[in-house]
Design a protein around this motif. Structure first.
Motif, PDB file in Angstrom:
ATOM      1  N   SER A 307     -36.933  69.760   8.924  1.00  0.00           N
ATOM      2  CA  SER A 307     -35.601  69.978   8.347  1.00  0.00           C
ATOM      3  C   SER A 307     -34.575  70.366   9.394  1.00  0.00           C
ATOM      4  N   VAL A 308     -35.027  70.823  10.560  1.00  0.00           N
ATOM      5  CA  VAL A 308     -34.110  71.224  11.629  1.00  0.00           C
ATOM      6  C   VAL A 308     -33.788  69.987  12.467  1.00  0.00           C
ATOM      7  N   ARG A 309     -32.612  69.432  12.261  1.00  0.00           N
ATOM      8  CA  ARG A 309     -32.255  68.168  12.899  1.00  0.00           C
ATOM      9  C   ARG A 309     -31.007  68.270  13.778  1.00  0.00           C
ATOM     10  N   THR A 310     -30.417  69.438  13.873  1.00  0.00           N
ATOM     11  CA  THR A 310     -29.155  69.557  14.598  1.00  0.00           C
ATOM     12  C   THR A 310     -29.308  70.355  15.884  1.00  0.00           C
ATOM     13  N   GLY A 311     -28.396  70.080  16.796  1.00  0.00           N
ATOM     14  CA  GLY A 311     -28.308  70.824  18.036  1.00  0.00           C
ATOM     15  C   GLY A 311     -26.853  71.155  18.304  1.00  0.00           C
ATOM     16  N   ARG A 312     -26.555  71.500  19.549  1.00  0.00           N
ATOM     17  CA  ARG A 312     -25.184  71.880  19.892  1.00  0.00           C
ATOM     18  C   ARG A 312     -24.752  71.205  21.182  1.00  0.00           C
ATOM     19  N   VAL A 313     -23.474  70.877  21.197  1.00  0.00           N
ATOM     20  CA  VAL A 313     -22.811  70.525  22.449  1.00  0.00           C
ATOM     21  C   VAL A 313     -21.909  71.696  22.802  1.00  0.00           C
ATOM     22  N   SER A 389     -32.459  61.510  21.429  1.00  0.00           N
ATOM     23  CA  SER A 389     -31.543  62.405  22.130  1.00  0.00           C
ATOM     24  C   SER A 389     -31.144  61.824  23.476  1.00  0.00           C
ATOM     25  N   GLU A 390     -32.108  61.234  24.182  1.00  0.00           N
ATOM     26  CA  GLU A 390     -31.770  60.620  25.457  1.00  0.00           C
ATOM     27  C   GLU A 390     -30.798  59.462  25.246  1.00  0.00           C
ATOM     28  N   ASN A 391     -31.002  58.691  24.174  1.00  0.00           N
ATOM     29  CA  ASN A 391     -30.107  57.577  23.910  1.00  0.00           C
ATOM     30  C   ASN A 391     -28.721  58.063  23.526  1.00  0.00           C
ATOM     31  N   LEU A 392     -28.671  59.162  22.780  1.00  0.00           N
ATOM     32  CA  LEU A 392     -27.399  59.660  22.281  1.00  0.00           C
ATOM     33  C   LEU A 392     -26.620  60.380  23.380  1.00  0.00           C
ATOM     34  N   TRP A 393     -27.317  61.143  24.217  1.00  0.00           N
ATOM     35  CA  TRP A 393     -26.636  62.006  25.173  1.00  0.00           C
ATOM     36  C   TRP A 393     -26.856  61.641  26.628  1.00  0.00           C
ATOM     37  N   GLY A 394     -27.745  60.720  26.911  1.00  0.00           N
ATOM     38  CA  GLY A 394     -28.064  60.399  28.293  1.00  0.00           C
ATOM     39  C   GLY A 394     -26.887  59.814  29.056  1.00  0.00           C
ATOM     40  N   GLU A 395     -26.998  59.868  30.371  1.00  0.00           N
ATOM     41  CA  GLU A 395     -25.902  59.411  31.223  1.00  0.00           C
ATOM     42  C   GLU A 395     -25.585  57.935  31.019  1.00  0.00           C
ATOM     43  N   ARG A 431     -22.681  70.529  28.134  1.00  0.00           N
ATOM     44  CA  ARG A 431     -24.097  70.779  27.883  1.00  0.00           C
ATOM     45  C   ARG A 431     -24.466  70.209  26.514  1.00  0.00           C
ATOM     46  N   THR A 432     -25.561  69.461  26.461  1.00  0.00           N
ATOM     47  CA  THR A 432     -25.959  68.740  25.260  1.00  0.00           C
ATOM     48  C   THR A 432     -27.364  69.162  24.831  1.00  0.00           C
ATOM     49  N   PRO A 433     -27.877  68.581  23.728  1.00  0.00           N
ATOM     50  CA  PRO A 433     -29.260  68.875  23.330  1.00  0.00           C
ATOM     51  C   PRO A 433     -30.306  68.551  24.397  1.00  0.00           C
ATOM     52  N   VAL A 434     -29.991  67.668  25.325  1.00  0.00           N
ATOM     53  CA  VAL A 434     -30.918  67.408  26.420  1.00  0.00           C
ATOM     54  C   VAL A 434     -31.071  68.658  27.289  1.00  0.00           C
ATOM     55  N   ASP A 435     -29.976  69.379  27.525  1.00  0.00           N
ATOM     56  CA  ASP A 435     -30.051  70.639  28.273  1.00  0.00           C
ATOM     57  C   ASP A 435     -30.822  71.691  27.480  1.00  0.00           C
ATOM     58  N   THR A 436     -30.612  71.721  26.175  1.00  0.00           N
ATOM     59  CA  THR A 436     -31.347  72.649  25.329  1.00  0.00           C
ATOM     60  C   THR A 436     -32.842  72.406  25.437  1.00  0.00           C
ATOM     61  N   PHE A 437     -33.235  71.126  25.427  1.00  0.00           N
ATOM     62  CA  PHE A 437     -34.656  70.785  25.545  1.00  0.00           C
ATOM     63  C   PHE A 437     -35.213  71.224  26.894  1.00  0.00           C
ATOM     64  N   HIS A 443     -34.959  70.072  21.358  1.00  0.00           N
ATOM     65  CA  HIS A 443     -33.571  69.622  21.328  1.00  0.00           C
ATOM     66  C   HIS A 443     -32.775  70.350  20.255  1.00  0.00           C
ATOM     67  N   GLN A 444     -33.449  70.751  19.189  1.00  0.00           N
ATOM     68  CA  GLN A 444     -32.777  71.360  18.049  1.00  0.00           C
ATOM     69  C   GLN A 444     -32.555  72.857  18.269  1.00  0.00           C
ATOM     70  N   VAL A 445     -31.618  73.396  17.496  1.00  0.00           N
ATOM     71  CA  VAL A 445     -31.389  74.840  17.468  1.00  0.00           C
ATOM     72  C   VAL A 445     -31.724  75.315  16.058  1.00  0.00           C
ATOM     73  N   PRO A 446     -32.796  76.091  15.879  1.00  0.00           N
ATOM     74  CA  PRO A 446     -33.205  76.481  14.528  1.00  0.00           C
ATOM     75  C   PRO A 446     -32.246  77.482  13.905  1.00  0.00           C
TER      76      PRO A 446
END
Length: 506
Positions: A307-313, A389-395, A431-437, A443-446
């Motif tokens: 259910s935890v599907r979100t992260g932060r930029v 996440s890599e596809n969404l936020w990668g360089e 900073r993206t979910p890739v940094d969080t990981f 990648h997610q923030v609970p």
């Protein structure tokens, strides 16, 4: 005296470690990174300092209790707490601007009436009464006691139905509460922003999420001078004072299980460390993914993990020029297209007009000198798994899907809260979910545990299915956030010290 190994040096894990050490146990913390704090991180450059995790503290009583129980001294002897006032400023899509005072229901009601029109504050106040009912029904069993073996009672939503009229059927989601009970798009956006701040989708999160604005407006918002990272520094120092041993750069690759019980851990360098108890402060999904617990498919995971599907930029902004007098510490700039923002969150894509939270601490400890300002801007976004996440936020991502392009849209929104932002900008760090990981293993923030939704927002219990293995931190009961992770540490320590007789924090 038991030998206890703690995996990870996040806030919940350190809270457990300090309490266990005070109880007379020998505690060793193994952390794969080179520092402590988990998601409570810090970014520094050119004399500018930024929190990369939470920017404000709610329910400071949790951490006050830790310092009293582990050293008989107040938290304020280690960090300087400042009550933020106004608690928040809100800029709505129609241009309405309202500042909400800290921990004052009457003040909030008056501010909403003045800015949004007569009756607005009253409707918000009536909503808070119902939110208080939900809080009173769930606070003790959901936050301060171990999760029972049968948590089915938490599958029922404690948020009450509106009495009388045609609204006797309880609202099912937080978005429905806004539509049916607040009856103003701006009040609905105010309500939904609290869910977004914790990573919840208002369209799907249960009405019990009403406890989030209630908690904040009742117990207040606090800032730690020097940044929230200073709280992590203080907790780490408390652990060291209680002779907790930290081993950094030491990745735990497996939990050793013998005769059905956890008996130690294996490290990436091949070492095996024996223990009487193991406390896993690392993200629970990582343990499942690595088969530590023997669950080989996602169908075996607790539903919370899915259910935890979100992260932060988070965008860190170094600005020339001092912060103007009277600037709000926190400003929420609401999306000009709420429908698209929520639809995008549900669909796993980036929206065009995100809601952003702008933090302007005005803290000289974060600056090279008095002629500059450090600002952070955050937005809740889809996190996805490793590949997405890599596809969404990668360089290599192109166009609007790129991190820099999304950061541009965040700054466009934040400019409404920071005068001359574009002209003052020296540099930015995105900073993206890739940094969080990279820093936390997920990648997610609970978010915090919530009742309702058939129990899908209940994290893993602190006692794992394997005897001797316990979970602490944001991915375990009672969930994410500074206050809740601190509670998890208290619960784990109580379970180990008092065993099956432990009935919860006092």
């Amino acid at each position: 005296m038991a030998r206890i190994v703690v995996i990870g040096a996040g806030m919940g894990a350190m809270a457990a470690a300090a309490r266990l050490a005070v109880a007379g146990h020998r505690v060793t913390v193994f952390e794969r990174a080179e520092t402590y704090g988990g998601s409570v991180g810090r970014f520094e450059r050119d004399g500018f300092v930024f929190d990369t995790g939470p920017g404000l503290l709610h329910l400071p009583a949790v951490w006050r209790d830790l310092f009293v129980k582990t050293g008989k001294e107040p938290l304020e002897s280690r960090v300087e707490l400042v009550q933020v006032d106004p608690a928040s400023r809100h800029l709505f899509a129609d241009g309405t601007d309202v500042a909400l005072p800290n921990a004052s229901r009457a003040g909030v009601v008056a501010a909403l009436d003045a800015a949004l029109g007569a009756g607005s504050g009253e409707r918000w106040g009536e909503f808070l009464v119902r939110a208080r009912d939900a809080w009173d029904r769930s606070r003790r069993p959901l936050l301060e006691e171990p999760l029972p073996a049968d948590p089915s009672r938490f599958g029922r939503d404690p948020y009450p139905a509106v009495k009388g009229g045609l609204l006797r059927r309880p609202a099912r989601t937080l978005a429905e509460v806004g539509r049916r009970e607040l009856r103003d798009a701006r009040l609905a956006a105010l309500l939904e922003s609290h869910a977004l701040a914790y990573g919840f989708d208002p369209a799907t999160v249960p009405a019990s999420a009403a406890v989030l604005p209630y908690m904040e407006q009742t117990f207040g918002s606090w800032y730690v001078r020097g940044g929230i990272r200073a709280l992590a520094d203080a907790v780490h120092e408390r652990c060291l004072a209680r002779r907790v041993e930290f081993v950094f750069g030491a990745e735990v690759t497996d939990v050793r299980i013998k005769d059905g019980r956890a008996v130690g851990v294996e490290l990436a360098d091949g070492r095996c460390v024996e223990a009487d108890h193991v406390v896993a402060g690392s993200p629970v999904p990582a343990l499942y993914r690595d088969h530590v617990l023997g669950w080989d498919s996602r169908e075996d995971w607790p539903r919370y993990q899915e259910s935890v599907r979100t992260g932060r930029v988070t965008v860190c902004l170094a600005l020339r020029g001092a912060r103007e007098d009277g600037a709000a510490h926190r400003t929420v700039v609401h999306s000009t297209d709420r429908a698209d923002e929520l639809a995008a969150l549900g669909a796993g894509r980036l929206c065009e007009r995100p809601t952003v939270v702008v933090l302007r601490p005005g803290d000289e400890r974060l600056l090279p000198d008095g002629e500059h300002e450090a600002v952070t801007v955050t937005a809740t976004v889809p996190a996805g798994d490793s590949s997405s996440s890599e596809n969404l936020w990668g360089e290599g991502a192109a166009g609007a899907m790129g991190a820099e392009a999304f950061a541009d849209r965040m700054l466009e929104a934040a400019a409404a809260a920071v005068p001359g932002l574009r002209e003052r900008l020296l540099w930015r760090e995105v900073r993206t979910p890739v940094d969080t990981f990279r820093e936390t293993g997920a990648h997610q923030v609970p978010g915090p545990a919530l009742a309702g939704a058939r129990g899908e927002l209940l994290p893993a219990a602190n006692s794992s299915p394997v005897p001797g293995l316990y979970f602490a931190g944001g991915w375990s009961h009672p969930g994410g956030g500074l206050a809740h992770s601190g509670m998890s540490g208290a619960l784990v320590a109580g379970l180990i010290v008092e065993g099956a007789d432990f009935r919860g924090s006092q």
